[in-house]
Design an enzyme around this catalytic site. Structure first.
Site, PDB file in Angstrom:
ATOM      1  CE  LYS A 161     -13.781  15.194 -39.346  1.00 44.61           C
ATOM      2  NZ  LYS A 161     -15.010  14.574 -38.636  1.00 44.61           N
ATOM      3  CD  GLU A 170      -2.004   6.890 -30.914  1.00 40.91           C
ATOM      4  OE1 GLU A 170      -2.096   5.504 -30.936  1.00 40.91           O
ATOM      5  OE2 GLU A 170      -1.110   7.385 -30.329  1.00 40.91           O
ATOM      6  CD  GLU A 199      -9.540  -2.102 -35.832  1.00 37.70           C
ATOM      7  OE1 GLU A 199      -9.680  -1.309 -36.731  1.00 37.70           O
ATOM      8  OE2 GLU A 199      -9.063  -1.721 -34.537  1.00 37.70           O
ATOM      9  CB  CYS A 210      -7.651   1.415 -31.464  1.00 38.20           C
ATOM     10  SG  CYS A 210      -7.407   2.453 -29.861  1.00 38.20           S
TER      11      CYS A 210
END
Ligand code: NAI
Ligand code: MG
Length: 497
Positions: A189, A265, A396, A299
């Protein structure tokens, strides 16, 4: 709803026009979902709708999973030469279509064309690397003495994979490469913000000679199609790249359904450390690309820059100059380094973090605002005088915002670097290789870059410690994540011979 053709003509602002598939790619065909529902896909640099695409729901995921299970019967025992041929052909097709693919990526995601071109080249390289692994993933014979013969086999998996919007094609390649190499099959997806390039790659997969059902690709939303994948009873594995929050949801869903294998991840708040003996100009370049590459939507972005006190003022001055020289704007302009953020939601989140940095007393050294033009642009932003307790130093941001923190000693740098719940990556800049290795040994992160940053290679594994995830992508290690071991122990009777 339901009137959307399975292919539409799309005109990209750089003058390229092409035919974009819109359906669900199942069994090598683009098909309608059961309820024929569509959703809009936006171009973040223009804030306009590019097209609609069809949305997969639970029952469509079931159909795609059944296709992957059927294909597994033959693909899992296929000759490695066939898998290699498909992977090499796919890599060639990606190279041949690099201009179109990078334009689609830039239109859909907002990232600069420069950045998209890099992604496409890396994706082709990764598929090529995986092609070389097809005939090297083998089991062992284990000698236990006596009358037993033991061997192990690496058994491929029926997978579900969920990818994010920041590197649509590159993340797709990291997911599909090992599937194709090991003889696994999958339902992948794409992210709802960036469905286009995955559907175009689907077309190339069929053209590359991939048998039907091996890779099925659907567009759809996380809470519906994504959740259906994570909790599916018939999948052996779910692989996910995205936020730590959703990663936890996926692990829970996997545990509560059928205990499928999970690889994640996730996020990061990676330190990028500059010691006073570093080559300054080189380091500045790596700090800048470390945080502003892909508009900070990375990331492993080096979002916490730790600077040794002796060079702090000099580094700050040079970073300010370099950040102000970055061209932000029309992502198709060949000189643009930073395009738009992926969505209005993401842009607002970044701007809120910038406001919180100002409120908590950090000093804006450059940027600090939304871009002037239409589109979801944010200026490259540098905060000085940042303290560890501030939100911008801890959380983050996933945007072009970097915090500068001063340190005195090597021990202090290590302590600051490890003061995070994450552990995806870290950068170390120094001309003393002994110091670099010593510090690398003490930093808790899955990837350490020395005198470089955001520097990937298909042979080098990537993944996180702590809240940054579970498992590794790329390198030899990824193939363990896409196979499970079967041990066969045979009791022999060789006494007659
Ligand atoms: P997200 O984690 O929600 O989305 C990533 C993927 O997960 C998408 O395909 C989405 O459809 C899917 N997803 C969402 N909810 C799901 C669920 N409940 N079950 C299964 N799949 C689900 O990320 P989002 O909301 O787009 O971005 C939020 C933050 O996540 C960003 O600001 C950034 O901090 C982080 N992020 C990290 C990425 C990375 O590369 N590690 C990539 C994208 C976002
Ligand atoms: Mg889009």
């Amino acid at each position: 709803m339901g009137n959307l053709p399975l292919e539409v003509k799309v005109e990209i602002p750089n003058g390229i026009s092409y035919t974009q598939p819109t359906g669900l790619f199942i069994n090598n065909e683009f098909v309608y979902p059961k309820d024929k529902k569509t959703f809009e896909d936006i171009s973040p640099a223009t804030e306009e709708v590019i097209t609609e695409v069809y949305e997969a729901k639970e029952e469509d995921i079931d159909i795609a999973v059944d296709a992957a299970i059927e294909a597994y019967k033959t693909w899992s025992v296929s000759k490695p030469e066939l898998r290699q041929k498909v992977l090499l052909k796919l890599a060639d097709l990606i190279d041949e279509n690099a201009e179109l693919l990078s334009s689609i990526e830039t239109y859909d995601n907002g990232k600069s064309l420069q950045n998209s071109k890099g992604d496409i080249a890396l994706a082709a390289a990764y598929f090529r690397s995986c092609a070389g692994w097809c005939d090297k993933i083998t089991g062992n014979v284990i000698n236990t003495g006596g009358q037993h013969f033991n061997y192990t086999q690496r058994v491929p998996l029926v997978c579900g994979q969920i990818i994010p919007w920041n590197f649509p094609i590159l993340m797709l390649s990291w997911k599909l490469g090992p599937v194709l190499a090991t003889g696994s099959t999958t339902v992948l997806k794409s992210a709802e913000q960036t469905p286009l390039s995955a559907l175009y790659i689907a077309k190339l997969l069929a053209e590359a000679g991939m048998p039907k059902g091996v890779v099925n690709i659907v567009s759809g939303f996380g809470k519906i199609a994504g959740a259906a994948i994570a909790s599916h009873m018939k999948l052996d594995k779910v692989a996910f790249t995205g936020s730590t929050l959703v990663g936890k949801t996926i692990m829970k869903a996997a545990a509560e359904s059928n205990l499928k294998k999970v690889t994640l991840e996730l996020g990061g708040k990676s330190p990028n450390i500059v010691f006073d003996d570093a080559d300054l100009d080189e380091s500045i370049q790596h700090i800048i690309t470390g945080i502003f590459y892909n508009s900070g939507e990375v990331c492993c972005a080096g979002s916490r820059v730790l600077i040794q006190s002796g060079i702090y003022d000099k580094v700050v001055a040079k970073l300010k100059k370099a950040a102000e020289a970055i061209k932000v704007g029309n992502p198709f302009d060949p000189d643009t380094f930073m395009g738009a953020q992926v969505s209005e939601v993401q842009m607002s989140k970044i701007l809120q973090y910038i406001e919180s940095g100002k409120e908590q007393g950090a000093k804006v050294i450059s940027g600090g605002k939304r871009g002037d033009a239409k589109g979801y642009f944010v200026q490259p932003t540098i905060f000085g005088d940042v303290e560890g307790h501030m939100k911008i130093a801890k959380e983050e941001i996933f945007g072009p915002v970097v915090t500068l923190i001063k340190f005195d000693t090597v021990e202090e740098a290590i302590e600051l670097a490890n003061d995070t719940e994450y552990g995806l990556a870290a950068g170390i800049h120094s001309s003393d290789v002994n110091k670099c290795i010593g510090v690398a040994n003490k930093i808790n992160a899955g990837t350490i870059w020395v005198n470089t940053y955001n520097d990937f290679h298909p042979m080098v594994p990537f993944g996180g410690f702590h809240s940054s995830g579970i498992g590794r992508e790329m390198g030899e290690e990824v193939f363990n994540e896409y196979t499970q071991t079967k041990a066969v122990r045979i009791k022999l009777n060789t006494s007659r011979f």
